[in-house]
Structure formats: C-alpha cells, structure tokens
Design a protein around this motif. Structure first.
Motif, PDB file in Angstrom:
ATOM      1  N   PRO A 180       0.866  -1.047   0.109  1.00 55.65           N
ATOM      2  CA  PRO A 180       0.004  -0.041  -0.026  1.00 55.65           C
ATOM      3  C   PRO A 180       0.855   1.426   0.026  1.00 55.65           C
ATOM      4  CG  PRO A 180       0.196  -0.968   2.130  1.00 55.65           C
ATOM      5  CD  PRO A 180       0.792  -1.816   1.340  1.00 55.65           C
ATOM      6  N   ARG A 181       0.343   2.188  -0.684  1.00 56.01           N
ATOM      7  CA  ARG A 181       1.034   3.594  -0.650  1.00 56.01           C
ATOM      8  C   ARG A 181       0.871   4.281   0.573  1.00 56.01           C
ATOM      9  NH1 ARG A 181      -0.360   8.737  -4.818  1.00 56.01           N
ATOM     10  NH2 ARG A 181       1.323  10.027  -3.832  1.00 56.01           N
ATOM     11  N   ASN A 182       2.223   4.849   1.044  1.00 57.60           N
ATOM     12  CA  ASN A 182       2.316   5.583   2.338  1.00 57.60           C
ATOM     13  C   ASN A 182       1.837   6.920   2.014  1.00 57.60           C
ATOM     14  OD1 ASN A 182       2.404   6.397   5.047  1.00 57.60           O
ATOM     15  ND2 ASN A 182       4.360   5.290   5.383  1.00 57.60           N
ATOM     16  N   PHE A 183       1.083   7.873   2.458  1.00 54.98           N
ATOM     17  CA  PHE A 183       0.907   9.153   2.167  1.00 54.98           C
ATOM     18  C   PHE A 183       1.708   9.871   3.026  1.00 54.98           C
ATOM     19  CE2 PHE A 183      -2.992   7.743  -0.348  1.00 54.98           C
ATOM     20  CZ  PHE A 183      -2.736   8.483  -1.433  1.00 54.98           C
ATOM     21  N   ARG A 184       2.054   9.286   4.180  1.00 55.12           N
ATOM     22  CA  ARG A 184       2.844  10.136   5.258  1.00 55.12           C
ATOM     23  C   ARG A 184       4.264  10.009   4.741  1.00 55.12           C
ATOM     24  NH1 ARG A 184       3.230   7.818   9.818  1.00 55.12           N
ATOM     25  NH2 ARG A 184       3.549   9.603  11.002  1.00 55.12           N
ATOM     26  N   ALA A 185       4.537   9.398   3.709  1.00 51.30           N
ATOM     27  CA  ALA A 185       6.032   9.189   3.390  1.00 51.30           C
ATOM     28  C   ALA A 185       6.071   9.935   2.165  1.00 51.30           C
ATOM     29  CB  ALA A 185       6.434   7.838   3.327  1.00 51.30           C
ATOM     30  N   PHE A 239       7.741   7.331  -0.574  1.00 51.51           N
ATOM     31  CA  PHE A 239       8.714   6.392  -0.232  1.00 51.51           C
ATOM     32  C   PHE A 239       7.598   5.114   0.379  1.00 51.51           C
ATOM     33  CE2 PHE A 239      11.833   9.528  -0.273  1.00 51.51           C
ATOM     34  CZ  PHE A 239      13.149   9.012  -0.740  1.00 51.51           C
ATOM     35  N   TYR A 240       8.362   3.970   0.647  1.00 46.24           N
ATOM     36  CA  TYR A 240       7.696   2.824   1.201  1.00 46.24           C
ATOM     37  C   TYR A 240       7.280   3.461   2.889  1.00 46.24           C
ATOM     38  CZ  TYR A 240       7.352  -0.141  -2.642  1.00 46.24           C
ATOM     39  OH  TYR A 240       6.962  -0.649  -4.019  1.00 46.24           O
ATOM     40  N   ARG A 241       8.526   3.791   3.280  1.00 43.85           N
ATOM     41  CA  ARG A 241       8.487   4.087   4.732  1.00 43.85           C
ATOM     42  C   ARG A 241       8.940   5.580   5.222  1.00 43.85           C
ATOM     43  NH1 ARG A 241      13.367  -0.432   6.160  1.00 43.85           N
ATOM     44  NH2 ARG A 241      14.105   0.915   4.102  1.00 43.85           N
ATOM     45  N   ARG A 242       8.246   6.029   6.153  1.00 46.27           N
ATOM     46  CA  ARG A 242       8.306   7.529   6.346  1.00 46.27           C
ATOM     47  C   ARG A 242       9.880   7.807   6.726  1.00 46.27           C
ATOM     48  NH1 ARG A 242       5.255  11.787   7.506  1.00 46.27           N
ATOM     49  NH2 ARG A 242       6.108  13.291   9.100  1.00 46.27           N
ATOM     50  N   THR A 243      10.421   6.668   7.465  1.00 47.19           N
ATOM     51  CA  THR A 243      12.125   6.878   7.900  1.00 47.19           C
ATOM     52  C   THR A 243      12.801   7.391   6.564  1.00 47.19           C
ATOM     53  OG1 THR A 243      12.109   4.474   7.976  1.00 47.19           O
ATOM     54  CG2 THR A 243      11.716   5.715  10.218  1.00 47.19           C
ATOM     55  N   ASP A 244      12.510   6.574   5.621  1.00 50.55           N
ATOM     56  CA  ASP A 244      13.360   6.750   4.481  1.00 50.55           C
ATOM     57  C   ASP A 244      12.975   8.325   3.735  1.00 50.55           C
ATOM     58  OD1 ASP A 244      14.471   4.260   4.557  1.00 50.55           O
ATOM     59  OD2 ASP A 244      13.014   3.317   3.291  1.00 50.55           O
ATOM     60  N   ALA A 245      11.830   8.764   3.855  1.00 51.10           N
ATOM     61  CA  ALA A 245      11.643   9.925   3.568  1.00 51.10           C
ATOM     62  C   ALA A 245      12.261  11.076   4.296  1.00 51.10           C
ATOM     63  CB  ALA A 245       9.964  10.163   3.374  1.00 51.10           C
ATOM     64  N   GLN A 246      12.256  10.705   5.430  1.00 50.79           N
ATOM     65  CA  GLN A 246      12.854  11.723   6.359  1.00 50.79           C
ATOM     66  C   GLN A 246      14.363  11.721   6.223  1.00 50.79           C
ATOM     67  OE1 GLN A 246      11.551  13.554   9.395  1.00 50.79           O
ATOM     68  NE2 GLN A 246      13.252  14.699   8.792  1.00 50.79           N
ATOM     69  N   ARG A 247      14.904  10.606   5.853  1.00 48.54           N
ATOM     70  CA  ARG A 247      16.308  10.675   5.524  1.00 48.54           C
ATOM     71  C   ARG A 247      16.500  11.571   4.286  1.00 48.54           C
ATOM     72  NH1 ARG A 247      16.713   5.763   4.993  1.00 48.54           N
ATOM     73  NH2 ARG A 247      17.156   5.314   7.304  1.00 48.54           N
ATOM     74  N   ALA A 248      15.642  11.176   3.419  1.00 47.64           N
ATOM     75  CA  ALA A 248      15.817  11.949   2.170  1.00 47.64           C
ATOM     76  C   ALA A 248      15.945  13.448   2.317  1.00 47.64           C
ATOM     77  CB  ALA A 248      14.830  11.695   1.064  1.00 47.64           C
ATOM     78  N   LEU A 249      14.986  13.863   3.218  1.00 41.41           N
ATOM     79  CA  LEU A 249      14.628  15.211   3.580  1.00 41.41           C
ATOM     80  C   LEU A 249      15.882  15.804   4.272  1.00 41.41           C
ATOM     81  CD1 LEU A 249      12.747  17.631   3.669  1.00 41.41           C
ATOM     82  CD2 LEU A 249      11.809  16.902   6.093  1.00 41.41           C
ATOM     83  N   ASP A 250      16.483  15.149   4.956  1.00 45.41           N
ATOM     84  CA  ASP A 250      17.661  15.683   5.969  1.00 45.41           C
ATOM     85  C   ASP A 250      19.012  15.659   5.220  1.00 45.41           C
ATOM     86  OD1 ASP A 250      15.855  15.645   8.024  1.00 45.41           O
ATOM     87  OD2 ASP A 250      16.569  13.569   8.879  1.00 45.41           O
ATOM     88  N   THR A 251      18.969  14.809   4.065  1.00 45.68           N
ATOM     89  CA  THR A 251      20.306  14.751   3.287  1.00 45.68           C
ATOM     90  C   THR A 251      20.210  15.026   1.905  1.00 45.68           C
ATOM     91  OG1 THR A 251      19.591  12.369   2.539  1.00 45.68           O
ATOM     92  CG2 THR A 251      20.928  12.665   4.608  1.00 45.68           C
ATOM     93  N   LEU A 252      18.919  15.452   1.311  1.00 42.47           N
ATOM     94  CA  LEU A 252      19.072  15.867  -0.044  1.00 42.47           C
ATOM     95  C   LEU A 252      18.443  17.220  -0.048  1.00 42.47           C
ATOM     96  CD1 LEU A 252      17.818  12.488  -1.715  1.00 42.47           C
ATOM     97  CD2 LEU A 252      20.302  13.398  -1.290  1.00 42.47           C
TER      98      LEU A 252
END
Length: 240
Positions: free
Chosen positions: A6-11, A59-72
């Motif tokens: 399923p798609r995660n809109f929070r990510a 992203f599938y996971r919000r933690t990965d989206a957070q990582r992208a926000l922090d690093t990119l």
C-alpha cells in the motif's frame, strides 16, 4: 519502481524549484539513495507537457523519506538546488500563513540553504526559500515557514535588523495579498478620517433655527458679520 504494498501518504515529499528538464529517472536515481521509492510524479502542464518545476516522491517508509529530507534538501541537480518539504494533502494547511516569516533586503549571496541553516536553530522548518529570477539571481527577499507560530515570533524578535553578510535584513510575519490590500484600505480610511477632522477644526459651523420667515441670506450675513468674517451662509426654507 514496481510497487508491492500500500502507498504511504505520510512518506510523501514535495520537491520544488526543479530544472524543467528533470524527469522521473533522474529523481529516482537521486532519491533511491535514501531508501526504497514507491513512486515519483513530475507535475507538468496539461497543454504543453512541460514540467511545472515540482514533483512528488513517495517512499514505502516514512523513515526513508525523513532521511531524504535531511540529506538531499537543497542538493543541486542540473544547476538548481532542490527544495524539499513534506507533502501536505490538506489545501487549507498548504495555504496557511501561520508561522510564515517574510524576509526582505537580503544580500544577493544569501541562498535558501543559508536561510535554512540560520533559522533551523529556532525550531522545525516546513519550507524555506529565497525568491530568484529566471537566471537564478536572488530578488532580495524570501520566506521561512515554521511549523509553530511561537517559534516564528521568536525568530523575528531575535533576527529582525540583523546583518546577513553585508546587508541588514528585515523580518515580519507574512501576510497574503488580500490581507495587505485590506490593511492598505484601513490605513487609507484612517488617513481620510484624520484629514477630515483636521479640516473641521479649521472652521466653525453654526446651525441657526427658530427665526422669523423674513430672514434671508443677506440678513444672516448682516447679523453675524459683526462677530467675524462669514465664509459661507445659507438659508434653508422648509417647503410645506
């Protein structure tokens, strides 16, 4: 990208200020370094099919989206720094001015990343941008949108009038065009009221009544000119 789940809109991340030639493949190569990407949508004009300069990366996971926000965030791709923020599905929240700070008189060397690094010490920033022209040159103003109104007030109190490189920058709460126009109307009405009051103080008006029917403008002038010059006088006769 073959979605399995399923798609995660929070990510989902909003990616703005993109070069018009950036496509899904380029964004996938960039954002997949942060984690598994579910989908990417580069928004384009329906008529011309040209990119509108922004995209959504899910992203599938919000933690990965957070990582992208922090690093990119503010990474330069094809000569332009990307501006990344969390996707907000509620349009009323996207248009909200709560916590939004307007900055002007910025030095041309100040970029969006410099603003972010400076203001992030006060609290969480949802969006940060220096407005530039088509050639990428700063127009001398920008916006820092905090998630908290209280944090925005603190930032304004601490940094308003501060030197940013060689220029003194000024900060104030951001106001929409409608709010600014309403404020201008209020100021205009106040100025008009002050002017009318000033004019009224320059003259003395008298209302005279209960006199006989034989009164006229000339007689009014004859009676009252002994007390001073009459600038104007008029006799109003009631019609029955």
């Amino acid at each position: 990208m073959n979605p399995r789940g399923p798609r995660n809109f929070r990510a989902t991340l909003y990616v703005g200020d993109l070069h018009q030639d950036i496509n899904r493949a380029i964004l996938y190569q960039k954002f997949s370094t942060a984690g598994a990407v579910y989908s990417i949508k580069v928004c384009s004009d329906k008529a011309t099919r040209r990119s509108l300069g922004y995209a959504y990366v899910n992203f599938y996971r919000r933690t990965d989206a957070q990582r992208a926000l922090d690093t990119l965030n503010f990474d330069v791709v094809m000569g332009k720094p990307m501006r990344i923020m969390w996707y907000e599905p509620d349009p009323t929240m996207r248009r909200s001015t709560v916590g939004n700070v307007y900055l002007h008189n910025l030095d041309e060397s100040i970029c969006s990343k410099a603003l972010y690094d400076t203001f992030s010490i006060f609290g969480h920033i949802s969006s940060c941008k220096v407005v530039c022209d088509e050639k990428g040159k700063s127009k001398g103003y920008g916006f820092v949108h905090f998630t908290s109104q209280e944090v925005a007030h603190v930032a304004i109190e601490k940094l308003n009038g501060m030197m940013f490189n060689d220029r003194k920058a000024f900060l104030m709460p951001y106001k929409t065009r409608q709010d600014r126009e309403a404020e201008k109307r209020q100021w205009a009405e106040k100025e008009c009221e002050v002017e009318l009051r000033a004019r009224a103080q320059e003259y003395t008006y008298l209302l005279i009544k209960n006199f006989g029917e034989d009164i006229s403008n000339d007689k009014l002038n004859e009676v009252f000119r002994q007390y001073g010059e009459c600038l104007s006088y008029v006799y109003l006769k009631m019609i029955t």
